[in-house]
Design a protein around this motif. Structure first.
Motif, PDB file in Angstrom:
ATOM      1  N   TYR A  96      47.343  48.797  50.852  1.00 27.67           N
ATOM      2  CA  TYR A  96      46.041  49.051  50.187  1.00 27.67           C
ATOM      3  C   TYR A  96      46.315  48.254  48.806  1.00 27.67           C
ATOM      4  O   TYR A  96      47.326  48.422  47.965  1.00 27.67           O
ATOM      5  N   LEU A  97      45.089  47.459  48.562  1.00 25.79           N
ATOM      6  CA  LEU A  97      45.203  46.712  47.122  1.00 25.79           C
ATOM      7  C   LEU A  97      44.425  47.359  46.179  1.00 25.79           C
ATOM      8  O   LEU A  97      43.072  47.291  46.104  1.00 25.79           O
ATOM      9  N   ALA A  98      45.059  48.001  45.172  1.00 23.65           N
ATOM     10  CA  ALA A  98      44.031  48.803  44.104  1.00 23.65           C
ATOM     11  C   ALA A  98      44.249  47.856  42.826  1.00 23.65           C
ATOM     12  O   ALA A  98      45.240  47.203  42.563  1.00 23.65           O
ATOM     13  N   HIS A  99      43.091  47.824  42.656  1.00 25.77           N
ATOM     14  CA  HIS A  99      42.675  46.906  41.319  1.00 25.77           C
ATOM     15  C   HIS A  99      41.456  47.255  40.682  1.00 25.77           C
ATOM     16  O   HIS A  99      40.507  48.009  41.045  1.00 25.77           O
ATOM     17  N   PRO A 100      41.149  46.778  39.500  1.00 26.65           N
ATOM     18  CA  PRO A 100      40.260  46.948  38.422  1.00 26.65           C
ATOM     19  C   PRO A 100      38.819  46.515  39.291  1.00 26.65           C
ATOM     20  O   PRO A 100      39.163  45.330  39.724  1.00 26.65           O
ATOM     21  N   PHE A 101      37.716  47.131  39.082  1.00 25.30           N
ATOM     22  CA  PHE A 101      36.592  46.221  39.501  1.00 25.30           C
ATOM     23  C   PHE A 101      36.327  44.858  38.871  1.00 25.30           C
ATOM     24  O   PHE A 101      35.997  44.104  39.697  1.00 25.30           O
ATOM     25  N   LEU A 102      36.592  44.729  37.718  1.00 27.41           N
ATOM     26  CA  LEU A 102      36.369  43.355  37.266  1.00 27.41           C
ATOM     27  C   LEU A 102      37.445  42.358  37.556  1.00 27.41           C
ATOM     28  O   LEU A 102      36.921  41.055  37.378  1.00 27.41           O
TER      29      LEU A 102
END
Length: 135
Positions: free
Chosen positions: A4-10
């Motif tokens: 799973y790749l978690a990252h900020p929306f921007l």
């Protein structure tokens, strides 16, 4: 193995490009571009400036799907670049409570931050370094 790749929306475009360029036998799951409630159509409207994210994204369905995807993964890779991001932090904590391996990519110089060190199985200083570990 599912990752799973978690990252900020921007930073979603940066992570999407990295995902598409990463050659691995593992399944890379990007919550913004996959899953049953994929936000691809919404992202097109947001990116075009037609609507704001807060006006189109349904928080319960986004969070519930992200939690389900985290539960189904083996590793969570969290991209931390200093952007204000509540979701990525929450995803890290959920993964920790689910006893998942957590890899942190800290491109903001905070790779030794106590909270990141506490939660992470591995910490990388760049996306390229993380990509090498996936080979």
């Amino acid at each position: 193995m599912k990752i799973y790749l978690a990252h900020p929306f921007l930073t979603r475009k940066i992570i999407r490009e990295w995902q598409l360029q990463t050659k691995t036998n593992h399944e890379l799951i990007n919550p913004f571009y996959g899953g049953k409630n994929s936000e691809v159509a919404a992202l097109k409207l947001i990116d075009s400036g037609e609507v704001e994210a807060k006006d189109i994204i349904c928080p319960p369905s986004v969070v519930d799907e992200d939690i389900d995807l985290i539960a189904d993964c083996d590793i969570l890779i969290a991209y931390v670049d200093g952007s204000t991001t509540y979701g990525t932090s929450m995803e890290i904590v959920y993964a920790r409570f689910m006893y998942k391996k957590i890899w942190i990519v800290a491109e903001n110089g905070y790779e030794n931050h106590p909270w990141l060190v506490y939660h992470a199985s591995r910490i990388f200083k760049s996306l390229d370094e993380c990509r090498e570990a996936l080979k």
